[in-house]
Scaffold this active site. Sequence first.
Site, PDB file in Angstrom:
ATOM      1  N   ASP A 212       0.799  -1.224   0.000  1.00  0.00           N
ATOM      2  CA  ASP A 212       0.000   0.000   0.000  1.00  0.00           C
ATOM      3  C   ASP A 212       0.837   1.282   0.000  1.00  0.00           C
ATOM      4  O   ASP A 212       0.288   2.376   0.000  1.00  0.00           O
ATOM      5  CB  ASP A 212      -0.966   0.007   1.198  1.00  0.00           C
ATOM      6  CG  ASP A 212      -0.255  -0.168   2.527  1.00  0.00           C
ATOM      7  OD1 ASP A 212       0.909  -0.637   2.544  1.00  0.00           O
ATOM      8  OD2 ASP A 212      -0.865   0.164   3.558  1.00  0.00           O
TER       9      ASP A 212
ATOM     10  N   GLU B 145      11.603  -2.789  12.610  1.00  0.00           N
ATOM     11  CA  GLU B 145      12.707  -2.369  11.737  1.00  0.00           C
ATOM     12  C   GLU B 145      14.012  -2.307  12.523  1.00  0.00           C
ATOM     13  O   GLU B 145      15.036  -2.826  12.101  1.00  0.00           O
ATOM     14  CB  GLU B 145      12.414  -1.003  11.121  1.00  0.00           C
ATOM     15  CG  GLU B 145      11.211  -0.974  10.201  1.00  0.00           C
ATOM     16  CD  GLU B 145       9.869  -0.772  10.901  1.00  0.00           C
ATOM     17  OE1 GLU B 145       9.809  -0.827  12.162  1.00  0.00           O
ATOM     18  OE2 GLU B 145       8.878  -0.564  10.188  1.00  0.00           O
TER      19      GLU B 145
HETATM   20  N1  UDP Z   1      -0.461  -7.666   5.621  1.00  0.00           N
HETATM   21  C1  UDP Z   1      -0.560  -9.040   5.630  1.00  0.00           C
HETATM   22  N2  UDP Z   1      -1.488  -9.627   6.457  1.00  0.00           N
HETATM   23  C2  UDP Z   1      -2.320  -8.894   7.267  1.00  0.00           C
HETATM   24  C3  UDP Z   1      -2.193  -7.499   7.265  1.00  0.00           C
HETATM   25  C4  UDP Z   1      -1.232  -6.905   6.432  1.00  0.00           C
HETATM   26  O1  UDP Z   1       0.159  -9.716   4.897  1.00  0.00           O
HETATM   27  O2  UDP Z   1      -3.153  -9.494   8.001  1.00  0.00           O
HETATM   28  C5  UDP Z   1       0.520  -7.019   4.736  1.00  0.00           C
HETATM   29  C6  UDP Z   1      -0.015  -5.797   3.969  1.00  0.00           C
HETATM   30  O3  UDP Z   1      -0.591  -6.161   2.744  1.00  0.00           O
HETATM   31  C7  UDP Z   1       1.216  -4.908   3.831  1.00  0.00           C
HETATM   32  C8  UDP Z   1       2.032  -5.255   5.080  1.00  0.00           C
HETATM   33  O4  UDP Z   1       1.563  -6.528   5.545  1.00  0.00           O
HETATM   34  O5  UDP Z   1       1.966  -5.235   2.668  1.00  0.00           O
HETATM   35  C9  UDP Z   1       1.861  -4.228   6.197  1.00  0.00           C
HETATM   36  O6  UDP Z   1       0.486  -4.104   6.492  1.00  0.00           O
HETATM   37  P1  UDP Z   1      -0.255  -2.691   6.569  1.00  0.00           P
HETATM   38  O7  UDP Z   1       0.041  -1.916   5.344  1.00  0.00           O
HETATM   39  O8  UDP Z   1      -1.698  -2.943   6.878  1.00  0.00           O
HETATM   40  O9  UDP Z   1       0.455  -2.082   7.848  1.00  0.00           O
HETATM   41  P2  UDP Z   1       0.879  -0.607   8.199  1.00  0.00           P
HETATM   42  O10 UDP Z   1       1.129   0.147   6.943  1.00  0.00           O
HETATM   43  O11 UDP Z   1      -0.266  -0.054   8.966  1.00  0.00           O
HETATM   44  O12 UDP Z   1       2.108  -0.782   9.019  1.00  0.00           O
HETATM   45 MN    MN Z   2       0.874  -0.053   4.969  1.00  0.00          MN
END
Ligand code: UDP
Ligand code: MN
Length: 234
Positions: free
Chosen positions: A112, A197
Amino acid sequence: MMSFPLGLLADIIYVITPTYYRSTQIGDLLRLAATLRLVDNIHWIVVEDSNNISSAVKKLVKDSTVNFTLLNYKTPPSANRIHRGVHQRNFALKTIRSFKVSRGVVYFADDDNTYDKRIFNEMRNTQKVSIWPVGFAGGVDFEGPVVRNKKIVKWKTGFARKRKFPTDMASFAFNVTFLSKSPMPKIPDNAKHGHLETDFLMQLINSSDELESKAEDCSKVLVWHTKTMKQKLN
Ligand code: UDP
Ligand code: MN
Protein backbone atom coordinates in the site's frame (compact mmCIF):
# COMPACT_ATOMS: atom_id res chain seq x y z
CA MET A 1 21.78 8.55 -10.75
CA MET A 2 23.50 5.40 -11.97
CA SER A 3 22.31 3.79 -15.13
CA PHE A 4 23.01 0.27 -16.26
CA PRO A 5 23.07 -0.02 -20.05
CA LEU A 6 24.09 -3.66 -19.80
CA GLY A 7 21.38 -5.44 -17.88
CA LEU A 8 23.78 -8.16 -16.79
CA LEU A 9 25.89 -5.77 -14.76
CA ALA A 10 23.02 -4.60 -12.62
CA ASP A 11 22.34 -6.54 -9.46
CA ILE A 12 18.84 -7.90 -9.05
CA ILE A 13 16.63 -6.28 -6.43
CA TYR A 14 14.47 -8.82 -4.60
CA VAL A 15 11.36 -6.87 -3.69
CA ILE A 16 9.35 -8.54 -0.91
CA THR A 17 5.64 -7.73 -0.76
CA PRO A 18 3.37 -9.30 1.85
CA THR A 19 -0.28 -8.93 0.86
CA TYR A 20 -3.69 -9.90 2.18
CA TYR A 21 -7.22 -9.95 0.87
CA ARG A 22 -9.35 -6.81 1.28
CA SER A 23 -11.39 -4.72 -1.16
CA THR A 24 -8.47 -2.47 -2.08
CA GLN A 25 -5.86 -5.23 -2.46
CA ILE A 26 -5.81 -5.45 -6.24
CA GLY A 27 -5.84 -1.68 -6.64
CA ASP A 28 -2.90 -1.32 -4.28
CA LEU A 29 -0.92 -4.13 -5.93
CA LEU A 30 -1.63 -2.71 -9.36
CA ARG A 31 -0.09 0.61 -8.35
CA LEU A 32 3.03 -1.15 -7.10
CA ALA A 33 3.23 -3.33 -10.22
CA ALA A 34 2.92 -0.25 -12.42
CA THR A 35 6.04 1.19 -10.77
CA LEU A 36 8.04 -2.03 -10.71
CA ARG A 37 7.56 -2.65 -14.42
CA LEU A 38 9.42 0.60 -15.08
CA VAL A 39 12.55 -0.72 -13.37
CA ASP A 40 15.08 -3.22 -14.76
CA ASN A 41 16.27 -6.33 -12.94
CA ILE A 42 13.56 -6.67 -10.36
CA HIS A 43 12.50 -9.99 -8.89
CA TRP A 44 9.18 -9.44 -7.14
CA ILE A 45 8.48 -11.86 -4.29
CA VAL A 46 4.80 -11.59 -3.47
CA VAL A 47 3.61 -13.50 -0.40
CA GLU A 48 -0.12 -13.79 0.11
CA ASP A 49 -1.32 -14.07 3.69
CA SER A 50 -3.65 -16.92 2.80
CA ASN A 51 -3.98 -20.69 2.65
CA ASN A 52 -3.94 -20.63 -1.14
CA ILE A 53 -2.62 -18.52 -3.94
CA SER A 54 -5.54 -16.48 -5.26
CA SER A 55 -6.33 -16.34 -8.96
CA ALA A 56 -6.68 -12.53 -8.88
CA VAL A 57 -3.19 -11.96 -7.46
CA LYS A 58 -1.73 -14.61 -9.75
CA LYS A 59 -3.18 -12.88 -12.81
CA LEU A 60 -1.96 -9.50 -11.59
CA VAL A 61 1.65 -10.57 -11.04
CA LYS A 62 1.73 -12.44 -14.36
CA ASP A 63 0.31 -9.44 -16.21
CA SER A 64 2.81 -7.12 -14.53
CA THR A 65 5.59 -8.40 -16.83
CA VAL A 66 7.92 -8.22 -13.82
CA ASN A 67 9.90 -11.36 -12.91
CA PHE A 68 8.15 -12.77 -9.90
CA THR A 69 7.80 -15.56 -7.39
CA LEU A 70 4.31 -15.88 -5.96
CA LEU A 71 4.00 -17.60 -2.59
CA ASN A 72 1.47 -17.91 0.17
CA TYR A 73 1.96 -18.16 3.90
CA LYS A 74 -1.02 -17.83 6.21
CA THR A 75 -0.32 -15.98 9.45
CA PRO A 76 -0.67 -18.65 12.14
CA PRO A 77 -3.61 -18.19 14.55
CA SER A 78 -1.13 -18.11 17.44
CA ALA A 79 0.74 -15.12 15.98
CA ASN A 80 1.17 -11.95 17.91
CA ARG A 81 -1.01 -9.54 15.91
CA ILE A 82 0.81 -6.30 16.84
CA HIS A 83 2.67 -6.36 13.54
CA ARG A 84 1.43 -7.36 10.13
CA GLY A 85 3.21 -9.15 7.33
CA VAL A 86 5.91 -10.61 9.61
CA HIS A 87 5.54 -14.29 8.72
CA GLN A 88 5.15 -13.50 5.04
CA ARG A 89 8.36 -11.43 4.98
CA ASN A 90 10.27 -14.15 6.79
CA PHE A 91 8.99 -16.78 4.36
CA ALA A 92 10.22 -14.58 1.52
CA LEU A 93 13.65 -14.22 3.16
CA LYS A 94 13.93 -18.02 3.44
CA THR A 95 12.90 -18.38 -0.18
CA ILE A 96 15.53 -15.90 -1.38
CA ARG A 97 18.10 -17.69 0.76
CA SER A 98 17.17 -20.92 -1.03
CA PHE A 99 18.04 -19.27 -4.37
CA LYS A 100 21.68 -19.38 -3.17
CA VAL A 101 22.64 -16.27 -5.09
CA SER A 102 25.77 -14.38 -4.14
CA ARG A 103 24.76 -11.00 -5.53
CA GLY A 104 21.65 -8.90 -5.14
CA VAL A 105 19.77 -6.54 -2.90
CA VAL A 106 16.68 -7.17 -0.77
CA TYR A 107 13.92 -4.63 -0.14
CA PHE A 108 10.65 -4.84 1.82
CA ALA A 109 7.92 -3.11 -0.20
CA ASP A 110 4.48 -3.23 1.39
CA ASP A 111 1.61 -3.29 -1.05
CA ASP A 112 0.00 0.00 0.00
CA ASN A 113 3.00 2.36 -0.03
CA THR A 114 3.82 4.74 -2.87
CA TYR A 115 7.14 4.31 -4.67
CA ASP A 116 8.98 6.60 -7.02
CA LYS A 117 10.74 4.34 -9.54
CA ARG A 118 14.02 6.16 -8.80
CA ILE A 119 14.25 4.65 -5.33
CA PHE A 120 15.07 1.27 -6.87
CA ASN A 121 18.18 2.43 -8.68
CA GLU A 122 19.23 4.31 -5.55
CA MET A 123 19.30 1.05 -3.60
CA ARG A 124 20.68 -1.10 -6.40
CA ASN A 125 24.36 -0.94 -5.42
CA THR A 126 23.88 -1.48 -1.70
CA GLN A 127 27.06 -2.93 -0.18
CA LYS A 128 25.66 -3.68 3.28
CA VAL A 129 22.58 -1.66 4.20
CA SER A 130 21.35 1.47 2.45
CA ILE A 131 18.95 4.05 3.91
CA TRP A 132 16.73 6.98 2.85
CA PRO A 133 13.74 8.86 4.27
CA VAL A 134 10.10 7.76 4.07
CA GLY A 135 7.22 10.22 3.74
CA PHE A 136 4.44 10.08 6.36
CA ALA A 137 6.27 7.55 8.53
CA GLY A 138 6.93 7.86 12.25
CA GLY A 139 4.22 10.47 12.79
CA VAL A 140 6.12 13.18 10.89
CA ASP A 141 6.04 14.54 7.34
CA PHE A 142 9.02 12.33 6.64
CA GLU A 143 11.06 10.12 8.90
CA GLY A 144 14.73 9.38 8.32
CA PRO A 145 18.37 10.14 8.95
CA VAL A 146 19.79 13.63 9.05
CA VAL A 147 23.06 13.56 7.10
CA ARG A 148 25.85 16.12 7.45
CA ASN A 149 29.14 15.72 5.56
CA LYS A 150 28.11 12.22 4.42
CA LYS A 151 27.56 11.12 8.03
CA ILE A 152 24.31 10.35 9.80
CA VAL A 153 24.30 12.77 12.73
CA LYS A 154 20.78 12.11 14.04
CA TRP A 155 17.36 10.84 13.09
CA LYS A 156 14.16 12.71 12.48
CA THR A 157 11.12 10.87 13.83
CA GLY A 158 8.00 11.51 15.84
CA PHE A 159 7.74 8.08 17.39
CA ALA A 160 9.75 5.98 19.87
CA ARG A 161 12.89 8.08 19.62
CA LYS A 162 14.88 5.65 21.70
CA ARG A 163 14.90 3.09 18.91
CA LYS A 164 18.47 2.50 17.79
CA PHE A 165 17.40 2.68 14.12
CA PRO A 166 14.19 4.75 14.22
CA THR A 167 13.13 4.10 10.65
CA ASP A 168 10.40 2.53 8.52
CA MET A 169 10.39 -0.83 6.73
CA ALA A 170 10.37 1.03 3.39
CA SER A 171 13.49 3.05 4.29
CA PHE A 172 16.24 0.51 3.81
CA ALA A 173 17.60 -2.26 1.58
CA PHE A 174 20.32 -4.78 2.32
CA ASN A 175 22.75 -7.01 0.51
CA VAL A 176 21.45 -10.53 -0.16
CA THR A 177 24.61 -12.05 1.34
CA PHE A 178 23.21 -11.33 4.83
CA LEU A 179 20.72 -14.12 4.17
CA SER A 180 23.38 -16.80 3.98
CA LYS A 181 24.48 -16.03 7.55
CA SER A 182 23.58 -18.39 10.32
CA PRO A 183 21.25 -17.74 11.99
CA MET A 184 19.53 -16.00 9.12
CA PRO A 185 18.31 -12.50 10.02
CA LYS A 186 14.56 -12.50 10.58
CA ILE A 187 11.78 -10.09 11.27
CA PRO A 188 11.10 -10.80 14.96
CA ASP A 189 7.55 -11.89 15.78
CA ASN A 190 7.88 -10.63 19.35
CA ALA A 191 9.13 -7.09 18.71
CA LYS A 192 7.68 -4.22 20.72
CA HIS A 193 5.13 -2.08 18.87
CA GLY A 194 6.95 -0.18 16.10
CA HIS A 195 10.27 -1.92 16.73
CA LEU A 196 10.30 -4.40 13.83
CA GLU A 197 12.71 -2.37 11.74
CA THR A 198 15.18 -1.51 14.46
CA ASP A 199 15.18 -5.10 15.77
CA PHE A 200 15.78 -6.39 12.24
CA LEU A 201 18.53 -3.90 11.44
CA MET A 202 20.34 -4.66 14.68
CA GLN A 203 20.86 -8.19 13.33
CA LEU A 204 22.68 -6.72 10.31
CA ILE A 205 24.73 -3.82 11.63
CA ASN A 206 25.92 -2.30 14.88
CA SER A 207 25.84 1.39 14.16
CA SER A 208 24.46 4.09 11.86
CA ASP A 209 28.00 4.60 10.55
CA GLU A 210 27.56 1.39 8.58
CA LEU A 211 24.49 2.70 6.73
CA GLU A 212 24.87 3.93 3.15
CA SER A 213 22.85 7.13 2.69
CA LYS A 214 20.91 7.34 -0.57
CA ALA A 215 18.49 9.81 -2.19
CA GLU A 216 20.94 12.73 -2.15
CA ASP A 217 22.20 12.27 1.38
CA CYS A 218 18.69 11.41 2.59
CA SER A 219 17.38 14.80 1.49
CA LYS A 220 14.83 13.48 -1.04
CA VAL A 221 11.63 11.58 -0.31
CA LEU A 222 11.13 8.86 -2.93
CA VAL A 223 8.81 6.56 -1.00
CA TRP A 224 5.74 7.30 1.10
CA HIS A 225 4.06 5.25 3.80
CA THR A 226 0.62 5.85 2.34
CA LYS A 227 -2.51 3.99 3.38
CA THR A 228 -5.47 3.24 1.17
CA MET A 229 -8.76 4.08 2.86
CA LYS A 230 -11.00 1.21 3.76
CA GLN A 231 -13.89 1.43 1.32
CA LYS A 232 -17.45 1.74 2.62
CA LEU A 233 -19.39 -0.59 0.38
CA ASN A 234 -23.19 -0.66 0.67
N1 UDP B 1 -0.46 -7.67 5.62
C1 UDP B 1 -0.56 -9.04 5.63
N2 UDP B 1 -1.49 -9.63 6.46
C2 UDP B 1 -2.32 -8.89 7.27
C3 UDP B 1 -2.19 -7.50 7.26
C4 UDP B 1 -1.23 -6.91 6.43
O1 UDP B 1 0.16 -9.72 4.90
O2 UDP B 1 -3.15 -9.49 8.00
C5 UDP B 1 0.52 -7.02 4.74
C6 UDP B 1 -0.02 -5.80 3.97
O3 UDP B 1 -0.59 -6.16 2.74
C7 UDP B 1 1.22 -4.91 3.83
C8 UDP B 1 2.03 -5.25 5.08
O4 UDP B 1 1.56 -6.53 5.54
O5 UDP B 1 1.97 -5.24 2.67
C9 UDP B 1 1.86 -4.23 6.20
O6 UDP B 1 0.49 -4.10 6.49
P1 UDP B 1 -0.25 -2.69 6.57
O7 UDP B 1 0.04 -1.92 5.34
O8 UDP B 1 -1.70 -2.94 6.88
O9 UDP B 1 0.46 -2.08 7.85
P2 UDP B 1 0.88 -0.61 8.20
O10 UDP B 1 1.13 0.15 6.94
O11 UDP B 1 -0.27 -0.05 8.97
O12 UDP B 1 2.11 -0.78 9.02
MN1 MN C 1 0.87 -0.05 4.97
